[in-house]
Write an enzyme that holds these catalytic residues in place. Structure first.
Site, PDB file in Angstrom:
ATOM      1  N   HIS B  34      50.208  54.373  41.241  1.00 47.99           N
ATOM      2  CA  HIS B  34      50.900  52.946  41.043  1.00 47.99           C
ATOM      3  C   HIS B  34      49.847  51.847  40.471  1.00 47.99           C
ATOM      4  O   HIS B  34      48.443  52.199  40.616  1.00 47.99           O
ATOM      5  CB  HIS B  34      51.176  52.621  42.524  1.00 47.99           C
ATOM      6  CG  HIS B  34      50.019  52.490  43.426  1.00 47.99           C
ATOM      7  ND1 HIS B  34      49.578  53.753  43.955  1.00 47.99           N
ATOM      8  CD2 HIS B  34      49.447  51.333  43.789  1.00 47.99           C
ATOM      9  CE1 HIS B  34      48.590  53.302  44.677  1.00 47.99           C
ATOM     10  NE2 HIS B  34      48.468  51.983  44.758  1.00 47.99           N
ATOM     11  N   HIS B 115      45.316  47.679  36.952  1.00 47.96           N
ATOM     12  CA  HIS B 115      44.885  49.068  36.896  1.00 47.96           C
ATOM     13  C   HIS B 115      45.605  50.057  37.639  1.00 47.96           C
ATOM     14  O   HIS B 115      46.293  49.868  38.545  1.00 47.96           O
ATOM     15  CB  HIS B 115      43.455  49.204  37.237  1.00 47.96           C
ATOM     16  CG  HIS B 115      43.332  49.065  38.740  1.00 47.96           C
ATOM     17  ND1 HIS B 115      43.284  47.865  39.369  1.00 47.96           N
ATOM     18  CD2 HIS B 115      43.048  49.727  39.616  1.00 47.96           C
ATOM     19  CE1 HIS B 115      43.134  47.930  40.826  1.00 47.96           C
ATOM     20  NE2 HIS B 115      43.140  49.162  41.046  1.00 47.96           N
TER      21      HIS B 115
END
Lengths: 172, 172
Positions: B34, B115
């Protein structure tokens, strides 16, 4: 890609289920504790949008339901599975049937028995030992479920939520 | 209870991330791959409904965004983390900032660096070895993200999705 539809109960019930799953459920790390509404089924990418629209419509037409856990049970000898058995009720059955109608209809391999798995692929001795102890315990838990989730399976076998659906017209 | 907000990218990108996470990410089994939009924050049960309403409103006001993975990177020496770095763009930053405004504002411990983590809590030798190899690889991946999820943490540290939110007014 493989999709499935499931309900995640309250954190309290998930934590309780996990206290068993941690030791007895080979799928412990693949998905949080859940009640399956629709068994895994393949979906082509081109079908997904239409399917999701259909599920959104179904969710709106159905109502929140009472999840009532009434006892521990087992699917033995069909499978070496332990589970928390949920009582059937009109809203739950209506939801499950609506998710298996029209464009959502898929061949079922077994009848719908609402449950939350707490152990699977257990060897027989452990299953009968743990189940023997659980049968002596009383469990009674009730909560209102107002949503369910469409999930898809990753390469490693784990499941990711694609979308949650709120039950009922006014549920926002 | 602890809640967080994250984006799950396409299955393709999740599978790629998991190919590293399996070996290098101590949280591999806790949550699918995720991009975190909002770090974990505590929510009282009484606050939840208002918070969710606010997030629904925010989701409608924001737009789908391009997720563009541009390289592998590391947070070393701050933490021994490896990640796929996402490019910043207007829609992504607007979304992240909107989820940190008004009733949703929380103190941030570090600036937002979009990220997808692929390794964490690695020992230094392994980190520098793997990162050394990844730096030589080129990665370029683009996809459109049209949703995000509010998740809560279970007792065992794993995360369950509470609700998904579609981005944009017409996204249905």
């Amino acid at each position: 890609m493989k999709y499935g539809i499931a309900v995640f109960p309250s954190r309290k019930l998930q934590d309780l289920a996990n206290s068993y799953r941690k030791r007895y459920d080979t799928k412990y790390s693949m998905i949080p504790p859940h009640l399956t509404l629709k068994d895994p089924f393949p979906v082509e990418e081109s079908e997904l949008e239409g399917l999701v629209r259909e599920i959104r419509k179904t969710a709106k037409e159905c109502r929140p339901f009472k999840l009532e856990i009434i006892k521990y049970s087992s699917f033995y000898p069909v499978t070496n599975t332990l589970y928390m058995k949920a009582a059937e009720n009109k809203e739950l059955i209506e939801l499950q049937e609506s998710l298996d109608k029209g464009p959502l209809e898929r061949k079922r391999e077994h009848p719908f028995i609402p449950h939350i798995t707490i152990g699977q692929e257990m060897d027989y001795d452990e299953l009968s030992d743990v189940f023997g102890r659980l049968k002596l315990e009383t469990i009674h838990h009730e909560e209102l479920i107002d949503r369910f989730s469409l999930l898809y399976q990753l390469e490693n076998g784990a499941w990711t939520v694609h979308e949650t659906f709120l039950l009922g017209e006014d549920n926002e």
